[in-house]
Design a protein around this motif. Structure first.
Motif, PDB file in Angstrom:
ATOM      1  N   ASP A  37      87.468  35.709  24.868  1.00 30.76           N
ATOM      2  CA  ASP A  37      88.932  36.207  24.689  1.00 30.76           C
ATOM      3  C   ASP A  37      89.156  36.734  23.314  1.00 30.76           C
ATOM      4  O   ASP A  37      90.084  37.059  22.790  1.00 30.76           O
ATOM      5  N   ASP A  38      87.850  37.091  22.683  1.00 27.52           N
ATOM      6  CA  ASP A  38      88.005  37.897  21.136  1.00 27.52           C
ATOM      7  C   ASP A  38      88.233  39.436  21.563  1.00 27.52           C
ATOM      8  O   ASP A  38      87.432  40.221  22.067  1.00 27.52           O
ATOM      9  N   VAL A  39      89.090  39.938  21.037  1.00 27.19           N
ATOM     10  CA  VAL A  39      89.497  41.146  21.023  1.00 27.19           C
ATOM     11  C   VAL A  39      88.546  42.187  20.405  1.00 27.19           C
ATOM     12  O   VAL A  39      88.480  43.367  21.006  1.00 27.19           O
ATOM     13  N   LEU A  58      79.965  53.406  15.947  1.00 28.99           N
ATOM     14  CA  LEU A  58      78.871  52.449  16.492  1.00 28.99           C
ATOM     15  C   LEU A  58      78.533  51.013  15.469  1.00 28.99           C
ATOM     16  O   LEU A  58      78.656  49.965  15.851  1.00 28.99           O
ATOM     17  N   ALA A  59      78.388  51.827  14.122  1.00 31.53           N
ATOM     18  CA  ALA A  59      78.014  50.648  13.375  1.00 31.53           C
ATOM     19  C   ALA A  59      79.321  49.615  12.971  1.00 31.53           C
ATOM     20  O   ALA A  59      79.076  48.588  12.718  1.00 31.53           O
ATOM     21  N   ALA A  60      80.254  50.285  12.822  1.00 35.02           N
ATOM     22  CA  ALA A  60      81.615  49.459  12.701  1.00 35.02           C
ATOM     23  C   ALA A  60      81.783  48.418  13.662  1.00 35.02           C
ATOM     24  O   ALA A  60      82.039  47.043  13.379  1.00 35.02           O
ATOM     25  N   LEU A  61      81.689  48.943  14.974  1.00 34.54           N
ATOM     26  CA  LEU A  61      82.032  48.250  16.100  1.00 34.54           C
ATOM     27  C   LEU A  61      81.013  46.922  16.305  1.00 34.54           C
ATOM     28  O   LEU A  61      81.190  45.908  16.806  1.00 34.54           O
ATOM     29  N   TYR A  62      79.589  47.484  15.910  1.00 33.32           N
ATOM     30  CA  TYR A  62      78.424  46.518  15.994  1.00 33.32           C
ATOM     31  C   TYR A  62      78.850  45.263  15.093  1.00 33.32           C
ATOM     32  O   TYR A  62      78.597  44.165  15.303  1.00 33.32           O
ATOM     33  N   GLN A  63      79.435  45.527  13.807  1.00 35.37           N
ATOM     34  CA  GLN A  63      79.503  44.552  12.856  1.00 35.37           C
ATOM     35  C   GLN A  63      80.771  43.695  13.545  1.00 35.37           C
ATOM     36  O   GLN A  63      80.554  42.439  12.934  1.00 35.37           O
ATOM     37  N   ALA A  64      81.737  44.280  13.841  1.00 34.43           N
ATOM     38  CA  ALA A  64      82.913  43.214  14.634  1.00 34.43           C
ATOM     39  C   ALA A  64      82.326  42.510  15.515  1.00 34.43           C
ATOM     40  O   ALA A  64      82.737  41.286  15.664  1.00 34.43           O
ATOM     41  N   ALA A  65      81.566  43.007  16.641  1.00 38.04           N
ATOM     42  CA  ALA A  65      81.075  42.312  17.684  1.00 38.04           C
ATOM     43  C   ALA A  65      80.007  41.160  17.202  1.00 38.04           C
ATOM     44  O   ALA A  65      80.136  39.790  17.541  1.00 38.04           O
ATOM     45  N   LYS A  66      79.330  41.415  16.142  1.00 40.36           N
ATOM     46  CA  LYS A  66      78.465  40.564  15.414  1.00 40.36           C
ATOM     47  C   LYS A  66      79.143  39.479  14.738  1.00 40.36           C
ATOM     48  O   LYS A  66      78.925  38.141  14.805  1.00 40.36           O
ATOM     49  N   SER A  67      80.384  39.887  14.082  1.00 44.55           N
ATOM     50  CA  SER A  67      81.240  38.772  13.528  1.00 44.55           C
ATOM     51  C   SER A  67      81.708  37.837  14.743  1.00 44.55           C
ATOM     52  O   SER A  67      81.833  36.635  14.448  1.00 44.55           O
ATOM     53  N   ALA A  68      82.150  38.389  15.620  1.00 39.74           N
ATOM     54  CA  ALA A  68      82.664  37.620  16.894  1.00 39.74           C
ATOM     55  C   ALA A  68      81.391  36.614  17.406  1.00 39.74           C
ATOM     56  O   ALA A  68      81.703  35.441  17.731  1.00 39.74           O
ATOM     57  N   SER A  69      80.297  37.306  17.666  1.00 38.57           N
ATOM     58  CA  SER A  69      79.240  36.504  17.941  1.00 38.57           C
ATOM     59  C   SER A  69      79.073  35.020  17.020  1.00 38.57           C
ATOM     60  O   SER A  69      78.616  34.072  17.449  1.00 38.57           O
ATOM     61  N   SER A  72      81.721  32.562  17.327  1.00 40.65           N
ATOM     62  CA  SER A  72      81.727  31.879  18.502  1.00 40.65           C
ATOM     63  C   SER A  72      80.400  30.829  18.607  1.00 40.65           C
ATOM     64  O   SER A  72      80.594  29.847  19.137  1.00 40.65           O
ATOM     65  N   TYR A  73      79.439  31.271  17.847  1.00 46.70           N
ATOM     66  CA  TYR A  73      78.292  30.236  17.823  1.00 46.70           C
ATOM     67  C   TYR A  73      78.607  28.902  16.951  1.00 46.70           C
ATOM     68  O   TYR A  73      78.136  28.063  17.216  1.00 46.70           O
ATOM     69  N   ALA A  74      79.369  29.428  15.897  1.00 41.45           N
ATOM     70  CA  ALA A  74      79.646  28.213  15.070  1.00 41.45           C
ATOM     71  C   ALA A  74      80.524  27.231  15.834  1.00 41.45           C
ATOM     72  O   ALA A  74      80.604  26.070  15.577  1.00 41.45           O
ATOM     73  N   GLN A  75      81.392  27.831  16.763  1.00 38.49           N
ATOM     74  CA  GLN A  75      82.268  27.009  17.787  1.00 38.49           C
ATOM     75  C   GLN A  75      81.715  26.049  18.625  1.00 38.49           C
ATOM     76  O   GLN A  75      82.190  25.059  19.172  1.00 38.49           O
ATOM     77  N   CYS A  76      80.373  26.430  19.082  1.00 42.32           N
ATOM     78  CA  CYS A  76      79.573  25.601  19.924  1.00 42.32           C
ATOM     79  C   CYS A  76      79.361  24.285  19.665  1.00 42.32           C
ATOM     80  O   CYS A  76      79.256  23.368  20.488  1.00 42.32           O
ATOM     81  N   GLY A  77      78.980  23.896  18.362  1.00 43.26           N
ATOM     82  CA  GLY A  77      79.017  22.643  17.828  1.00 43.26           C
ATOM     83  C   GLY A  77      77.629  21.868  18.259  1.00 43.26           C
ATOM     84  O   GLY A  77      76.843  22.621  18.914  1.00 43.26           O
ATOM     85  N   GLN A  78      77.479  20.771  17.799  1.00 41.37           N
ATOM     86  CA  GLN A  78      76.205  19.850  17.926  1.00 41.37           C
ATOM     87  C   GLN A  78      76.062  19.685  19.611  1.00 41.37           C
ATOM     88  O   GLN A  78      75.309  19.519  20.126  1.00 41.37           O
ATOM     89  N   GLN A  85      79.979  28.781  24.284  1.00 36.70           N
ATOM     90  CA  GLN A  85      78.568  29.182  24.200  1.00 36.70           C
ATOM     91  C   GLN A  85      78.583  30.519  24.994  1.00 36.70           C
ATOM     92  O   GLN A  85      77.999  31.670  24.950  1.00 36.70           O
ATOM     93  N   ALA A  86      79.310  30.449  26.248  1.00 37.43           N
ATOM     94  CA  ALA A  86      79.376  31.448  27.124  1.00 37.43           C
ATOM     95  C   ALA A  86      80.150  32.714  26.249  1.00 37.43           C
ATOM     96  O   ALA A  86      79.729  34.034  26.198  1.00 37.43           O
ATOM     97  N   GLY A  87      81.097  32.507  25.503  1.00 33.82           N
ATOM     98  CA  GLY A  87      81.783  33.420  24.790  1.00 33.82           C
ATOM     99  C   GLY A  87      80.988  34.125  24.005  1.00 33.82           C
ATOM    100  O   GLY A  87      81.025  35.447  23.616  1.00 33.82           O
ATOM    101  N   HIS A  88      79.853  33.192  23.252  1.00 32.15           N
ATOM    102  CA  HIS A  88      78.873  33.761  22.192  1.00 32.15           C
ATOM    103  C   HIS A  88      78.193  34.810  22.984  1.00 32.15           C
ATOM    104  O   HIS A  88      77.757  35.925  22.514  1.00 32.15           O
ATOM    105  N   PHE A  89      77.637  34.428  24.213  1.00 36.09           N
ATOM    106  CA  PHE A  89      76.744  35.260  24.863  1.00 36.09           C
ATOM    107  C   PHE A  89      77.319  36.785  25.189  1.00 36.09           C
ATOM    108  O   PHE A  89      76.824  37.682  25.481  1.00 36.09           O
ATOM    109  N   VAL A  90      78.699  36.625  25.639  1.00 31.42           N
ATOM    110  CA  VAL A  90      79.447  37.811  25.963  1.00 31.42           C
ATOM    111  C   VAL A  90      79.720  38.685  24.599  1.00 31.42           C
ATOM    112  O   VAL A  90      79.190  39.759  24.658  1.00 31.42           O
TER     113      VAL A  90
END
Length: 148
Positions: A37-39, A58-69, A72-78, A85-90
């Protein structure tokens, strides 16, 4: 040509231009976009469809998508929150859509693999195990693109 395995799938993708691969990467990512659900991710996928997208965009959008990734990875937790995790892979699939070009780039393949991982995580989160048909859906998307 009917595609029913990853060897033929990857070979067919490798024959496409980077612009065509971006279009397919966006289609593959669209197929799993509801799992995130990340815009910033949705924006990157939408922009990847534009034939006139610039390298700066492309470079700016890549950085934005990378930040979202990363977020979302940090939200996955232990305990591995499978939906997160699904959101991270999207988000990773969206990164592939807008990754600045290089000689070794294969954005459609990268997006396809991340989309499959997203779908696998989502099916685990839903208690359905790991069986899903994302690969078959991707084969059909590519075949439809080739028939245009």
């Amino acid at each position: 040509m009917a595609i029913d395995n990853d060897t033929d799938f990857k070979t067919a993708l490798g024959r496409l231009s980077i612009a065509q691969q971006r279009q397919l990467a966006a289609s593959f990512t669209d197929h799993v976009l509801t799992l995130c659900d990340d815009v910033r991710v949705a924006g990157a996928v939408s922009a990847a469809r534009r034939p006139d997208i610039t390298d700066i965009e492309l470079a700016a959008l890549y950085q934005a998508a990378k930040s979202a990734s990363v977020e979302s990875y940090a939200q996955c937790g232990q305990d591995t929150e499978w939906a997160a995790q699904a959101g991270h892979f999207v988000a990773k699939a969206a990164m592939a859509c807008v990754e600045p070009t290089s000689d070794s780039a294969n954005p459609a393949w990268d997006a396809a693999m991340d989309a499959r991982m997203a779908r696998t995580c989502a099916t685990i989160a839903a208690g359905q195990g790991t069986v899903n048909r994302e690969a078959d859906a991707q084969y059909k998307i590519l075949e439809q693109q080739q028939n245009r």
